[in-house]
Design a protein around this motif. Structure first.
Motif, PDB file in Angstrom:
ATOM      1  N   CYS A   1      -6.089  -2.019   0.735  1.00  0.00           N
ATOM      2  CA  CYS A   1      -5.413  -2.099   2.030  1.00  0.00           C
ATOM      3  C   CYS A   1      -6.435  -2.237   3.168  1.00  0.00           C
TER       4      CYS A   1
ATOM      5  N   CYS B   1       0.869  -1.171   0.000  1.00  0.00           N
ATOM      6  CA  CYS B   1       0.000   0.000   0.000  1.00  0.00           C
ATOM      7  C   CYS B   1       0.910   1.227   0.000  1.00  0.00           C
TER       8      CYS B   1
ATOM      9  N   THR C   1       1.905  -0.376   4.195  1.00  0.00           N
ATOM     10  CA  THR C   1       1.636  -1.748   4.605  1.00  0.00           C
ATOM     11  C   THR C   1       2.040  -2.695   3.477  1.00  0.00           C
TER      12      THR C   1
ATOM     13  N   CYS D   1      -6.156   1.205   5.368  1.00  0.00           N
ATOM     14  CA  CYS D   1      -6.562   2.542   4.907  1.00  0.00           C
ATOM     15  C   CYS D   1      -7.445   2.505   3.652  1.00  0.00           C
TER      16      CYS D   1
ATOM     17  N   CYS E   1       0.040   3.860   3.082  1.00  0.00           N
ATOM     18  CA  CYS E   1       0.447   3.710   4.487  1.00  0.00           C
ATOM     19  C   CYS E   1       1.608   2.741   4.656  1.00  0.00           C
TER      20      CYS E   1
HETATM   21 ZN   LIG Z   1      -2.836   1.415   3.479  1.00  0.00          ZN
END
Ligand SMILES: [Zn+2]
Length: 354
Positions: A21, A5, A10, A24, A8
């Motif tokens: 994600c 992602c 991830t 988010c 963020c």
């Molecule tokens: Zn994210």
């Protein structure tokens, strides 16, 4: 293989059932340099997509005052648009997972493309389209055997109803706007530009942008080749929108714009009011030192005719937007008349004949 992602940071192991994600909700992307294990050739569903020709448009170049304009004829893909590049990889991944039913929402081109590749892969597709999508696109989806759901109102309503249908039936939501596989498959466009033009890479690539899959994938593919020294310059990327629906122009230039669902653009392929991958779209434009502008409905229709009558290329209105945009970019001095430009002809005129 991993999905990341970019919003963020991830990172999760690749999973065909996950495209956004969990933290988010931003659409995931296949981690860069992680594509060697993507799909074996035998897993890709193909209808002969890609390998589109690049031709020079001398008369159009003279008309807008640019030394060299190339067009890459994506309208010659199997279903008539660049979307086939993404569909081939996305449907290949879905077929490999043994999935038999998928749901997609589309303004038309992606729906037709997903319907075709699903038919080839033996997958049943339910495609949600705006009721006012061009008849030729809706007919095309239907002939491929997909179930067409015509949704009243703006394009965004189709997405809402598709998601509701997914939750009611527990089918896979195979959205071309969020699928990491679709984005990855679309990268072949830029790689082909490099293979063919190589030492004569264009200074600028101008394209119509709605949800941004072609723009983002072009940036990612070119950046990979640029950082490894395989190309000497990173072309500047331009996102052309319509005056009616211009969330990217608004976001990039901090211009106030309010979406009015009653306003309709003839460029139906870029009628997206809220692109889910906005962060990556802005990154592609800013890091390549490009720009985003909007063009009028009249200029889109005018350039559609100019390209047909001067160069013999029949494109859908959406695809004419960057040709109209180039005129403005040259007039503003953003693109110098001595520079070279490449424009993808993203979709066939047969999809929207009138
Ligand atoms: Zn994210």
């Amino acid at each position: 293989m991993y999905f990341e992602c970019v919003n963020c940071n991830t990172c999760i192991e690749a999973n065909i059932f996950i495209s956004v994600c969990a933290d988010c909700s931003y659409p995931l992307t296949i981690r860069q340099n992680d594509t060697s294990t993507l799909l074996r050739d035998s897993q890709i569903v193909t209808l002969g997509e890609g390998g589109s020709k690049i031709i020079q448009l001398s008369k159009f170049a003279r008309l807008v005052g640019v030394s060299k304009v190339h067009a890459k004829l994506e309208n010659c893909n199997p279903t008539g648009s660049f979307k086939d590049r993404g569909s081939a990889m996305m449907i290949g991944a879905i077929k490999s997972a043994g999935i038999k039913n998928i749901v997609e929402d589309s303004s038309g081109n992606a729906g037709a493309s997903v319907a075709a590749y699903s038919a080839s892969a033996g997958i049943q597709a339910d495609i949600f389209v705006p009721e006012n999508a061009p008849k030729a696109k809706i007919d095309q989806i239907s002939v491929y055997g997909a179930t067409v759901h015509r949704v009243p109102g703006h394009r965004d309503n189709s997405e809402k109803q598709a998601k509701q249908f997914v939750s009611e039936n527990q089918f896979l939501y195979a959205s071309h706007n969020t699928s990491p596989y679709f984005l990855e498959g679309t990268k072949s466009f830029a790689r082909e530009v490099v293979d063919e033009l190589h030492s004569k890479m264009p200074d600028h690539i101008v394209m119509p942008v709605g949800n941004g899959s072609l723009l983002i994938s072009t940036y990612l593919a070119l950046k990979e080749l640029w950082v490894t020294g395989k190309i000497g310059i990173l072309p500047k990327l331009y996102a052309i929108q319509s005056d009616v629906i211009k969330p990217i122009v608004s976001e990039l230039h901090n211009i106030e714009w309010t979406f009015n669902p009653k306003q309709i653009t003839c460029a139906d392929g870029i009628a997206s009011s809220n692109p889910p991958r906005m962060k990556q779209i802005l990154q592609a434009i800013k890091e390549s030192k490009g720009d985003s502008i909007s063009v009028s409905e009249d200029s889109i229709q005018r350039y559609r005719k100019v390209l047909a009558q001067s160069e013999g290329i029949f494109m859908e209105p959406t695809s004419a937007a960057p040709f109209a945009g180039l005129e403005t970019l040259v007039e503003k001095g953003t693109i110098d008349g001595r520079d070279s430009v490449l424009i993808p002809v993203t979709g066939s005129g047969l999809k929207s004949p009138t």
